[in-house]
Scaffold this motif. Structure first.
Motif, PDB file in Angstrom:
ATOM      1  N   ALA A 283      -7.008   7.880   5.798  1.00  0.00           N
ATOM      2  CA  ALA A 283      -5.635   8.302   6.094  1.00  0.00           C
ATOM      3  C   ALA A 283      -5.025   8.824   4.800  1.00  0.00           C
ATOM      4  CB  ALA A 283      -4.815   7.138   6.641  1.00  0.00           C
ATOM      5  N   PHE A 284      -4.149   9.789   4.926  1.00  0.00           N
ATOM      6  CA  PHE A 284      -3.524  10.440   3.782  1.00  0.00           C
ATOM      7  C   PHE A 284      -2.039  10.623   4.060  1.00  0.00           C
ATOM      8  CE2 PHE A 284      -7.831  11.897   4.366  1.00  0.00           C
ATOM      9  CZ  PHE A 284      -8.393  11.792   3.120  1.00  0.00           C
ATOM     10  N   ALA A 285      -1.291  10.824   2.993  1.00  0.00           N
ATOM     11  CA  ALA A 285       0.109  11.233   3.129  1.00  0.00           C
ATOM     12  C   ALA A 285       0.436  12.193   1.996  1.00  0.00           C
ATOM     13  CB  ALA A 285       1.052  10.050   3.114  1.00  0.00           C
TER      14      ALA A 285
ATOM     15  N   TYR B  32       4.418  13.213   4.977  1.00  0.00           N
ATOM     16  CA  TYR B  32       3.680  13.899   6.030  1.00  0.00           C
ATOM     17  C   TYR B  32       2.352  13.151   6.149  1.00  0.00           C
ATOM     18  CZ  TYR B  32       7.118  17.527   5.073  1.00  0.00           C
ATOM     19  OH  TYR B  32       8.287  18.220   4.891  1.00  0.00           O
ATOM     20  N   VAL B  33       2.218  12.310   7.166  1.00  0.00           N
ATOM     21  CA  VAL B  33       1.062  11.431   7.317  1.00  0.00           C
ATOM     22  C   VAL B  33      -0.051  12.141   8.075  1.00  0.00           C
ATOM     23  CG1 VAL B  33       0.228   9.222   8.225  1.00  0.00           C
ATOM     24  CG2 VAL B  33       2.532   9.392   7.257  1.00  0.00           C
TER      25      VAL B  33
ATOM     26  N   TRP C  69       1.097   0.682   5.065  1.00  0.00           N
ATOM     27  CA  TRP C  69       1.948   1.773   4.594  1.00  0.00           C
ATOM     28  C   TRP C  69       1.774   3.021   5.449  1.00  0.00           C
ATOM     29  CZ3 TRP C  69      -0.153   6.352   3.115  1.00  0.00           C
ATOM     30  CH2 TRP C  69      -1.454   6.376   2.610  1.00  0.00           C
ATOM     31  N   VAL C  70       0.587   3.215   6.018  1.00  0.00           N
ATOM     32  CA  VAL C  70       0.354   4.374   6.893  1.00  0.00           C
ATOM     33  C   VAL C  70       1.242   4.272   8.129  1.00  0.00           C
ATOM     34  CG1 VAL C  70      -1.355   5.578   8.321  1.00  0.00           C
ATOM     35  CG2 VAL C  70      -2.011   4.714   6.055  1.00  0.00           C
ATOM     36  N   ARG C  71       1.199   3.120   8.771  1.00  0.00           N
ATOM     37  CA  ARG C  71       2.025   2.925   9.973  1.00  0.00           C
ATOM     38  C   ARG C  71       3.511   2.983   9.639  1.00  0.00           C
ATOM     39  NH1 ARG C  71      -0.878  -2.084  13.078  1.00  0.00           N
ATOM     40  NH2 ARG C  71      -3.007  -1.319  12.913  1.00  0.00           N
ATOM     41  N   ASN C  72       3.883   2.412   8.495  1.00  0.00           N
ATOM     42  CA  ASN C  72       5.292   2.436   8.091  1.00  0.00           C
ATOM     43  C   ASN C  72       5.785   3.873   7.948  1.00  0.00           C
ATOM     44  OD1 ASN C  72       5.116  -0.340   7.972  1.00  0.00           O
ATOM     45  ND2 ASN C  72       5.139  -0.452   5.744  1.00  0.00           N
TER      46      ASN C  72
ATOM     47  N   THR D  62      -2.215   8.781 -11.184  1.00  0.00           N
ATOM     48  CA  THR D  62      -1.602   7.587 -11.765  1.00  0.00           C
ATOM     49  C   THR D  62      -1.264   6.594 -10.656  1.00  0.00           C
ATOM     50  OG1 THR D  62       0.094   6.838 -13.322  1.00  0.00           O
ATOM     51  CG2 THR D  62       0.771   8.481 -11.691  1.00  0.00           C
ATOM     52  N   LEU D  63      -0.786   5.450 -11.062  1.00  0.00           N
ATOM     53  CA  LEU D  63      -0.296   4.468 -10.100  1.00  0.00           C
ATOM     54  C   LEU D  63       1.177   4.711  -9.799  1.00  0.00           C
ATOM     55  CD1 LEU D  63      -1.935   1.200 -11.436  1.00  0.00           C
ATOM     56  CD2 LEU D  63      -2.255   2.157  -9.161  1.00  0.00           C
ATOM     57  N   MET D  64       1.577   4.382  -8.601  1.00  0.00           N
ATOM     58  CA  MET D  64       2.976   4.445  -8.192  1.00  0.00           C
ATOM     59  C   MET D  64       3.209   3.306  -7.223  1.00  0.00           C
ATOM     60  SD  MET D  64       3.276   7.237  -5.208  1.00  0.00           S
ATOM     61  CE  MET D  64       3.269   6.352  -3.676  1.00  0.00           C
ATOM     62  N   VAL D  65       4.462   3.044  -6.894  1.00  0.00           N
ATOM     63  CA  VAL D  65       4.798   2.071  -5.857  1.00  0.00           C
ATOM     64  C   VAL D  65       5.516   2.813  -4.743  1.00  0.00           C
ATOM     65  CG1 VAL D  65       6.216   0.060  -5.272  1.00  0.00           C
ATOM     66  CG2 VAL D  65       4.919   0.083  -7.399  1.00  0.00           C
ATOM     67  N   LEU D  66       5.008   2.636  -3.538  1.00  0.00           N
ATOM     68  CA  LEU D  66       5.645   3.189  -2.342  1.00  0.00           C
ATOM     69  C   LEU D  66       6.526   2.106  -1.749  1.00  0.00           C
ATOM     70  CD1 LEU D  66       5.922   5.293  -0.017  1.00  0.00           C
ATOM     71  CD2 LEU D  66       3.955   4.131   1.038  1.00  0.00           C
ATOM     72  N   GLU D  67       7.792   2.422  -1.562  1.00  0.00           N
ATOM     73  CA  GLU D  67       8.729   1.501  -0.920  1.00  0.00           C
ATOM     74  C   GLU D  67       9.061   2.080   0.452  1.00  0.00           C
ATOM     75  OE1 GLU D  67      12.032  -0.713  -3.114  1.00  0.00           O
ATOM     76  OE2 GLU D  67      13.115   0.863  -2.026  1.00  0.00           O
ATOM     77  N   SER D  68       8.603   1.397   1.488  1.00  0.00           N
ATOM     78  CA  SER D  68       8.795   1.878   2.861  1.00  0.00           C
ATOM     79  C   SER D  68       9.417   0.780   3.705  1.00  0.00           C
ATOM     80  CB  SER D  68       7.447   2.327   3.450  1.00  0.00           C
ATOM     81  OG  SER D  68       6.517   1.259   3.454  1.00  0.00           O
ATOM     82  N   THR D  69       9.769   1.141   4.925  1.00  0.00           N
ATOM     83  CA  THR D  69      10.355   0.189   5.867  1.00  0.00           C
ATOM     84  C   THR D  69       9.263  -0.276   6.818  1.00  0.00           C
ATOM     85  OG1 THR D  69      12.470   1.334   5.732  1.00  0.00           O
ATOM     86  CG2 THR D  69      12.136  -0.117   7.626  1.00  0.00           C
ATOM     87  N   GLY D  70       9.112  -1.586   6.965  1.00  0.00           N
ATOM     88  CA  GLY D  70       8.096  -2.154   7.847  1.00  0.00           C
ATOM     89  C   GLY D  70       8.270  -1.668   9.276  1.00  0.00           C
ATOM     90  N   TYR D  71       7.194  -1.216   9.885  1.00  0.00           N
ATOM     91  CA  TYR D  71       7.272  -0.636  11.223  1.00  0.00           C
ATOM     92  C   TYR D  71       7.592  -1.664  12.296  1.00  0.00           C
ATOM     93  CZ  TYR D  71       2.445  -2.219  11.979  1.00  0.00           C
ATOM     94  OH  TYR D  71       1.315  -2.976  12.110  1.00  0.00           O
TER      95      TYR D  71
END
Length: 142
Positions: free
Chosen positions: A135-137, A102-103, A78-81, A37-46
């Motif tokens: 890239a995966f997480a 876990y990236v 999002w990977v770097r974040n 499904t779709l989701m939204v990832l909320e992360s902090t900018g690196y």
């Protein structure tokens, strides 16, 4: 085949995300009932330290884990974040969920000891694909 200019690629995804992200965050096009499904990832900018929201497809791996990926590798912010700050939030089915990431990306060596053995094995398989730009997480719900 000629590569897409990075600036155009970035502008395209920002425009797409600005439309999709609010809907997914509020539960439209996102469900906890389907495995993918779709989701939204909320992360902090690196770099900026600002909150960043990114709509992504995810694969639910049981109740506790999610898998997200990109063929854009480290070009996906999002990977770097998540590499810089693995504690983040996802919105899935209209619900806010705290996660630890876990990236698995080029140049990344995540500490996978806390994961169950089947997920550590999956991470080893996925790691081989990072040589091709993926890239995966693995996201663990708290």
């Amino acid at each position: 085949m000629q590569a897409i200019p990075a600036k155009f690629e970035q502008q395209f995804f920002r425009a797409l995300n600005s439309v999709v992200e609010p809907a997914v965050r509020h539960g439209i096009l996102s469900t906890r009932l389907l495995p993918t499904t779709l989701m939204v990832l909320e992360s902090t900018g690196y770099v900026s330290g600002k909150t960043r929201r990114t709509p992504l497809f995810c694969q639910q791996l049981g109740w506790r884990y999610l898998l997200i990926s990109t063929g854009r590798g480290r070009r996906s912010f999002w990977v770097r974040n998540l590499q810089q700050q693995p504690d983040a939030t996802v919105y899935l089915g209209g619900k806010e969920i705290q996660i630890e990431a876990y990236v698995i990306a080029p140049g990344s060596e995540p500490q996978l000891d806390a994961l169950p053995a089947p997920l550590r094995a999956l991470a080893r398989v996925l790691s081989a694909l990072t040589e091709r730009g993926w890239a995966f997480a693995l996201l663990e719900r708290h």
